[in-house]
Each structure stands twice: as structure tokens, then as C-alpha cells.
Write an enzyme that holds these catalytic residues in place. Structure first.
Site, PDB file in Angstrom:
ATOM      1  N   SER A 100       0.685  -1.093  -0.070  1.00  0.00           N
ATOM      2  CA  SER A 100      -0.103  -0.034  -0.007  1.00  0.00           C
ATOM      3  C   SER A 100       0.897   1.164  -0.055  1.00  0.00           C
ATOM      4  CB  SER A 100      -0.960  -0.036   1.188  1.00  0.00           C
ATOM      5  OG  SER A 100      -1.929   0.862   1.257  1.00  0.00           O
ATOM      6  N   GLU A 101       0.667   2.209  -1.259  1.00  0.00           N
ATOM      7  CA  GLU A 101       1.709   3.174  -1.304  1.00  0.00           C
ATOM      8  C   GLU A 101       1.895   4.122  -0.090  1.00  0.00           C
ATOM      9  OE1 GLU A 101      -0.618   2.301  -3.341  1.00  0.00           O
ATOM     10  OE2 GLU A 101      -1.542   4.521  -4.194  1.00  0.00           O
ATOM     11  N   ASN A 102       0.770   4.156   0.850  1.00  0.00           N
ATOM     12  CA  ASN A 102       1.271   5.187   1.906  1.00  0.00           C
ATOM     13  C   ASN A 102       2.084   4.620   2.986  1.00  0.00           C
ATOM     14  OD1 ASN A 102      -1.013   2.999   2.335  1.00  0.00           O
ATOM     15  ND2 ASN A 102      -1.427   4.341   4.333  1.00  0.00           N
ATOM     16  N   GLY A 103       2.774   3.422   2.735  1.00  0.00           N
ATOM     17  CA  GLY A 103       3.667   3.068   3.641  1.00  0.00           C
ATOM     18  C   GLY A 103       3.452   1.589   4.470  1.00  0.00           C
ATOM     19  N   SER A 137       8.505   4.081  -0.191  1.00  0.00           N
ATOM     20  CA  SER A 137       7.202   3.432  -0.753  1.00  0.00           C
ATOM     21  C   SER A 137       7.723   3.372  -2.391  1.00  0.00           C
ATOM     22  CB  SER A 137       5.975   3.830  -0.465  1.00  0.00           C
ATOM     23  OG  SER A 137       5.268   3.297  -1.116  1.00  0.00           O
TER      24      SER A 137
END
Lengths: 217, 230
Positions: A45-48, A87
Site C-alpha cells: 500500500s503506497e502510503n507506507g 514506498s
């Protein structure tokens, strides 16, 4: 025709053991529900967050633990948190094996538009431009036509582009198509859908080679 | 050197109208709630805000938008804010949308002393207008510059009075990157402890990057999409 869940289920057949996968918002998110039993797939998940777990129970709910769709989620054994630059380092350096995205339009060269409708809707690209610029393996999950019944599979995009020549495979409510050098190649048909139905709903160049099998979901 | 200030009001002394601020957070997760509240109350205006999102109508940066304190937003995704959309379409608000990875890297570069870098994100799109294109190994990349900002405002889980910071879960996001990138960095933390109380192995942001720190109060931590499994 496939339901949204069936589109997700068909895309899940593309997963392989050991894959790191980034799922976009909407139908792509549903793919997580159909990871085959016993297969080791890690969601990024690209928010981390690497190793995204299911939604939390009331007891597990944590405002500091969300996915890129801003939904509350959980971790799994082996999960890890990191900052946004790390990320996108994972994404740009090609470590993510499969990216599943929604789209407003795709053309027969594999260009995708999914971030803006001039004068009507400006939400932004989020991580989509980084993903489509670097991912080796991009599958688009979407409805074949828009709310007005117009094709979303076009010769030329009418909306601002998100990335060029990046889409490899498309799964819609009507069919599965590969994007090849010569156009959209029809690979599988949804139950109850004919080649003529797909032709009528596809504005871009459609290639039909031989007998087309039915999608198994 | 004492970096500890009593509260957000004291932390924002020095922030003036027309300045460029970086604000940490992803959606409403990990946003500096206290400092945003103090900025709203201060009435400071014509701000340029660099932040992944623009809050929602009645929380986060949305509160600064509501008070028409923002001149320009630099973000990657602004979809959850009706007031934002109204100001944008009416031309009251200037907006620069960037790919999220580019936004993150422009913060990182600023904090790392790197003036610019090439990224493939946005090549062939509106984002690339006016930017230098270079080909490396047959692939197209665009030149992006490090951000310049007057203040970076971040939210951490724990911090010590020297300014070392630890973030929690996905509330980390842009916070450690922005903490490194501000000319002045303000950190608000949920729990402020003495030096030595944080494990040096676990610190995400070294104290050298932080100029002012305080323990925040009354964190609401609003959830945008409350999803529960049955």
C-alpha cells in the site's frame, strides 16, 4: 457479463506465489479477497505498508493504520511500515510484481487515463503516475463502457493521460484482452457475451484470433 | 539548546503570510492537528502548502482552506474536499498536482541536499510540461527539483526533548521526509520524553533535523474510511 467481484476473481488468477502486488482503489481492491488458498502474495500500500492485512475488528481499529484508499486495515506477521519515499522507491525500481488499476479510458496502444476530467473532476493522480511509469506488469480492471454506454477502450484518449504504453492486460465486465503491438487482442469472453458484443463496445482496434474461450470464474 | 516549546501557538511564532509550508500526513492520518489549529486561529494567509492531500471540509488542511488562508496547494490527491474543489474551479485557489512518488522524492531531495533528480513518473503527461526530458537506457525521464519551503510541520508518535522522532504505523508517510526538508522544522508529538528514553535503534528522524518540538493535546485522529471486518 461479469460482476465487479467476478472481474476481481478473474484478475486473481494472474497472481503467482511470492508476488508483491499493488492494488488500486475500487474493483482492484477486491482482488485481495480472491488470493488462492496457500498462495503467498504480499500487498503493498503506497502510503507506507508492505503486508497489508484485512479490515480490523472494532477492537483492532487504529486511526494510524490505513491503506492508500484511507480505509482502516491491519498488519500481518512480517508486515513493515516505511515512509512515502521508500514506498515509491519500491515502485519505481520495479520491485512490485503486479499493479492492478482502475481506468477511465485505455487506448489500443496501452495508454491510460484515470486522474482528471477537465472542467468536471480534479482529484489528482495520487500514486498512479509513478506506478504506470515503472511497473512491468499492469492490469486494468474496469467496466467496458461508461455510464452513457460509450466505449472506454479507445483509439485515442479523450482525457488527460496518466501514462503511455503501460497497460498489458484489461479485464472488463465483457472480456479479457491483452494489449499487443497491433491493438486489443481478445483472449476470453464473459459468460453470455459474444464477440459481436465486444466489437460493438470497443472503439479501439480489436483483434480476434481463432476461437475465444469463456472466462472461468 | 532548548527546542521545546509549550504548545502550537508558540511553535508557529515566525510563520508569516506568504510563506511556504510542508505539512505531513496522508489523508487525515499523521497530520499535525495542533499546529494546523494554531495556524487557523492565527489568521496567517496567502500560504503555499505542500501536502499529499488537502484534508476534508471540516478537518486538517480543509480548515485552512475554509478560512481562505491558502493561496496555493501542491498535492498528489485532493479528492475528498468539496470546498477545495469550489475554490479551485472558481480560480480562488492555485493548485499544482504531482505524482505522489515525485512529491515524496522532492521532499526527500530537499532534505538530502540534492537539488534535482530525474523520474519517469509523469513523462508524456501534463505533469511534464516545461520540464527537461532526458533518456537513460532508452527510457524517458523528466527533471524534478527539490522543494523549497520555509517551515516543515510534522506529527510524530513519540519524540524526545532533543528532537528525535518515532512515527507510528502508516502515520509515518511524508512526515520524516518533510522533517528533513524544512528551513525550520516543527514537530508535534503525542508523547514527549527525555533524551535516553527512546531506543536509538528505533528513531526514524534524528534530532538534527528538528528545530522546535512540543507535546500536542486532544488528538482527534479522525478516520476517513472506517472499514471493519465482520
Amino acid at each position: 457479463m461479469l460482476t465487479k467481484e467476478q472481474i476481481a476473481k478473474r484478475i486473481a488468477q494472474e497472481l503467482k506465489d511470492g508476488y508483491y502486488v499493488n492494488l488500486g482503489i475500487g474493483i482492484p481492491t477486491l482482488v485481495a479477497n480472491y488470493v488462492p488458498e496457500g498462495m503467498d502474495v504480499t500487498l503493498q500500500s503506497e502510503n507506507g505498508l508492505l503486508g497489508m492485512g484485512p479490515f480490523p475488528t472494532e477492537e483492532e481499529l487504529d486511526a494510524d493504520l490505513i491503506n492508500a484508499g484511507k480505509q482502516t486495515v491491519t498488519t500481518l506477521p512480517g508486515s513493515v511500515f516505511f515512509d512515502s519515499a521508500t514506498s515509491f522507491a519500491m515502485i519505481r525500481s520495479g520491485r512490485v510484481d503486479l499493479t492492478v488499476l482502475g481506468a477511465m479510458e485505455v487506448n489500443d496502444k496501452g495508454d491510460i487515463a484515470n486522474w482528471k476530467i477537465p472542467g468536471k473532476m480534479v482529484k489528482g493522480m495520487g500514486g498512479a503516475m509513478d506506478l504506470v511509469a515503472s511497473a512491468q506488469n499492469i492490469i486494468v480492471a474496469m467496466q467496458h463502457t461508461n455510464r452513457d454506454g460509450e466505449s472506454k477502450l479507445l483509439k485515442e484518449l479523450s482525457l488527460p493521460v496518466t501514462g503511455l504504453g503501460c497497460v498489458k492486460k484489461i479485464v472488463t465486465n465483457l472480456c479479457v484482452m491483452d494489449v499487443t503491438a497491433s491493438g486489443f487482442e481478445l483472449k476470453e469472453l464473459a459468460p453470455g457475451v459474444s464477440i459481436e458484443d465486444v466489437k460493438a463496445a470497443t472503439e479501439g482496434k480489436l483483434i480476434v484470433n481463432g476461437k475465444i474461450p469463456e472466462i472461468e470464474v | 539548546m532548548n527546542k521545546v516549546v509549550q504548545n502550537a501557538e508558540e511553535a508557529i511564532i515566525g510563520i508569516r503570510s506568504g510563506m511556504t509550508l510542508m505539512l505531513g500526513g496522508f489523508g487525515l492520518c499523521g497530520i499535525p492537528e495542533n499546529t494546523i489549529g494554531a495556524l487557523v486561529a492565527s489568521g496567517v494567509k496567502d500560504l503555499t502548502c505542500i501536502s499529499n492531500n488537502a484534508g476534508v471540509d471540516d478537518f486538517g488542511i480543509g480548515l485552512l482552506l475554509k478560512g481562505k488562508q491558502v493561496k496555493k496547494m501542491i498535492s498528489s490527491y485532493v479528492g475528498e474536499n468539496a470546498e477545495f474543489e469550489r475554490q479551485l474551479l472558481s480560480g480562488e485557489l492555485e493548485v499544482e498536482l504531482l505524482p505522489q512518488g515525485t512529491l515524496a522524492e522532492r521532499c526527500r531531495a530537499a532534505g538530502a541536499g540534492i537539488p534535482a533528480f530525474f523520474t519517469p513518473a509523469g513523462y508524456g503527461t501534463e505533469v511534464a510540461y516545461g520540464k527537461e526530458v532526458r533518456i537513460f537506457d532508452g527510457k524517458n525521464y523528466i527533471l524534478e527539483h527539490a522543494f523549497k519551503s520555509d517551515y516543515a510541520i510534522v506529527k510524530a508518535w513519540k519524540g524526545d526533548t532533543d528532537g528525535n522522532l518515532i512515527f507510528k504505523a502508516t502515520a509515518r508517510n511524508f512526515n520524516p521526509l518533510m522533517a528533513m526538508a524544512g528551513k525550520v522544522t516543527i514537530a508535534e508529538v503525542e508523547e514527549l520524553v527525555q533524551p535516553g528514553e527512546l531506543d536509538p535503534n528505533s528513531i526514524h528522524t534524528p534530532s538534527i533535523f528538528v528545530n522546535k518540538i512540543f507535546q500536542g493535546v486532544n488528538y482527534e485522529k479522525r478516520i476517513e474510511q472506517r472499514t471493519i471486518s465482520a
